[in-house]
Design an enzyme around this catalytic site. Sequence first.
Site, PDB file in Angstrom:
ATOM      1  N   PRO A   1      14.324   9.589   3.836  1.00  0.00           N
ATOM      2  CA  PRO A   1      14.170  10.774   4.701  1.00  0.00           C
ATOM      3  C   PRO A   1      13.531  11.956   3.986  1.00  0.00           C
ATOM      4  O   PRO A   1      12.781  12.728   4.594  1.00  0.00           O
ATOM      5  CB  PRO A   1      15.618  11.085   5.112  1.00  0.00           C
ATOM      6  CG  PRO A   1      16.314   9.758   5.067  1.00  0.00           C
ATOM      7  CD  PRO A   1      15.688   9.037   3.914  1.00  0.00           C
ATOM      8  N   GLY A   2      13.785  12.115   2.679  1.00  0.00           N
ATOM      9  CA  GLY A   2      13.234  13.244   1.945  1.00  0.00           C
ATOM     10  C   GLY A   2      12.104  12.898   1.005  1.00  0.00           C
ATOM     11  O   GLY A   2      11.607  13.752   0.269  1.00  0.00           O
TER      12      GLY A   2
ATOM     13  N   PHE B   1      12.697   4.111   8.118  1.00  0.00           N
ATOM     14  CA  PHE B   1      11.519   3.424   8.645  1.00  0.00           C
ATOM     15  C   PHE B   1      11.363   2.024   8.050  1.00  0.00           C
ATOM     16  O   PHE B   1      10.251   1.602   7.725  1.00  0.00           O
ATOM     17  CB  PHE B   1      10.237   4.235   8.404  1.00  0.00           C
ATOM     18  CG  PHE B   1      10.308   5.666   8.831  1.00  0.00           C
ATOM     19  CD1 PHE B   1      10.825   6.011  10.071  1.00  0.00           C
ATOM     20  CD2 PHE B   1       9.848   6.678   7.998  1.00  0.00           C
ATOM     21  CE1 PHE B   1      10.888   7.339  10.478  1.00  0.00           C
ATOM     22  CE2 PHE B   1       9.899   7.997   8.390  1.00  0.00           C
ATOM     23  CZ  PHE B   1      10.426   8.336   9.632  1.00  0.00           C
TER      24      PHE B   1
ATOM     25  N   GLU C   1       2.274   2.304   4.385  1.00  0.00           N
ATOM     26  CA  GLU C   1       1.706   1.801   3.127  1.00  0.00           C
ATOM     27  C   GLU C   1       0.964   2.912   2.377  1.00  0.00           C
ATOM     28  O   GLU C   1       0.002   2.668   1.642  1.00  0.00           O
ATOM     29  CB  GLU C   1       0.755   0.598   3.365  1.00  0.00           C
ATOM     30  CG  GLU C   1       1.332  -0.527   4.209  1.00  0.00           C
ATOM     31  CD  GLU C   1       2.401  -1.320   3.481  1.00  0.00           C
ATOM     32  OE1 GLU C   1       2.972  -0.801   2.514  1.00  0.00           O
ATOM     33  OE2 GLU C   1       2.663  -2.469   3.869  1.00  0.00           O
TER      34      GLU C   1
ATOM     35  N   THR D   1      10.649   4.120   1.263  1.00  0.00           N
ATOM     36  CA  THR D   1      10.637   5.428   1.933  1.00  0.00           C
ATOM     37  C   THR D   1      12.038   5.936   2.230  1.00  0.00           C
ATOM     38  O   THR D   1      12.916   5.179   2.642  1.00  0.00           O
ATOM     39  CB  THR D   1       9.832   5.342   3.236  1.00  0.00           C
ATOM     40  OG1 THR D   1       8.504   4.908   2.929  1.00  0.00           O
ATOM     41  CG2 THR D   1       9.765   6.681   3.940  1.00  0.00           C
TER      42      THR D   1
ATOM     43  N   GLY E   1      -1.644  -4.707  -2.534  1.00  0.00           N
ATOM     44  CA  GLY E   1      -1.782  -5.835  -1.611  1.00  0.00           C
ATOM     45  C   GLY E   1      -1.373  -5.467  -0.207  1.00  0.00           C
ATOM     46  O   GLY E   1      -1.996  -5.897   0.771  1.00  0.00           O
TER      47      GLY E   1
END
Length: 453
Positions: A197-198, A226, A435, A195, A312
């Site tokens: 920021p954009g 994150f 996830e 992940t 998973g």
Amino acid sequence: LSHRSSCSSYESKPSAPPTELASSMLRQLRTHAWRIATGRTAGQRALGSAGHSLLQQAHPYSTEESCPSGPLLGLTPEQIQFREAAFSFGQSSMAPFAEEWDAKNHFPVDVLKEAAALGFGGVCVRDDVGGSALGRSDAAVIFEALAYSDIGLTAFLTIHNMNGTILDKYGSEEQRKKWLPALTSMELLSSYCLTEPGSGSDAASLRTTAQKTSEGDYILNGSKCFISGGGVSDVYLVMARTDPEVAQAKGISCFLVEKGTDGLSFGKNENKMGWKCQPTATVNFDNCRVPAANRIGEEGVGFKIAMSALDGGRINIGTCSVGGAQFALDKALEYTSTRKQFGKAISDFQVSQFKLADMATTVQASRLMVRQAALSLDSQSSTATMDAAMAKRFATHNCYDVANEALQLHGGYGYLRDYPVERVVRDLRVHTILEGTNEIMRMIIWRGMKKDG
């Protein structure tokens, strides 16, 4: 902090016999339980007589009548023992400290290493590098039992396990032997970096780059946000763009970046609503040089690696939701049986009985969906990705609702940190986001439906 320092088919299929390492894992777990029961595990002396009764608490966990995490339908004898032992470990080494870890944002690395010593640091990793060589179905049972005691810490453990599984599946033999022994023992902690920021739900639009040099190394630039374990973990599995000229998903590669690498830095520990016992931070790459030997898989397959790992991961986070919701349900049943209003226990009112019945039904339905998705992934079913998305969406959404209803049944007391249900509500809330958000899960399910059609 006391001693804690800073297959889509519903047909049943025969289970494979346990590996030698799995059998060894069981022996270690039994030894651990005996040490606890006799007060011989370091740090348990303060528990006094509670430690002596731990085995008596653990054994009922394997019976259908009194098991606090639901029925044992479909579990093999080995899975029942794994489950019992994981619950015993969680109740002795996690549950008594969960409130304090949450309040003080304490990350109990020592407890993670204890869990790894029992085989929980590489549950699905092959045994030649220290893994337990178990399946996704086994892992779902183990992580549910652990999450009953502490959701946030178990969630980090599942992320670390996901990273180990990536290296085990996609890494070269040299990479496996170099990194996995230390990862399965949790001497090294790991983080998963996708992940940005954009680019959240639109993960293929990530902008972190990895430019290949004339020497063959890669220079990484960009940021990931994150990230569980950010700033604390020793290694980071990073998805970065190696070819900006091809379609978004095809130009991404996977790299292992070691802590201490020049150009690698971290943001502040985020002040989160839940999961406060594990750090979360931004991970930055500023001309960060990574050797070619640290690229996992071929160039351009990073997005495939990331998405396959998330199948998973979604099952794992779903099973953490089930464990947390079962705990909240048990606490609600306990509270409503003792709290009296209008001259009788709250649980004697039909409205409470109906609510608790619905909560129990929801937890069991979530548990079965997660286990079915795990079986689907173990069986390499063509619907495994859709099954994982279904289980994740259903379990995380509905188990959060169960925890919220448990808080409601506590009335005003449920809003106080003196009662653990508020922590469960906070910890479970993020499960519908990470996830892959539950909105993205619906997109995956719809694509699977169209494909099957």
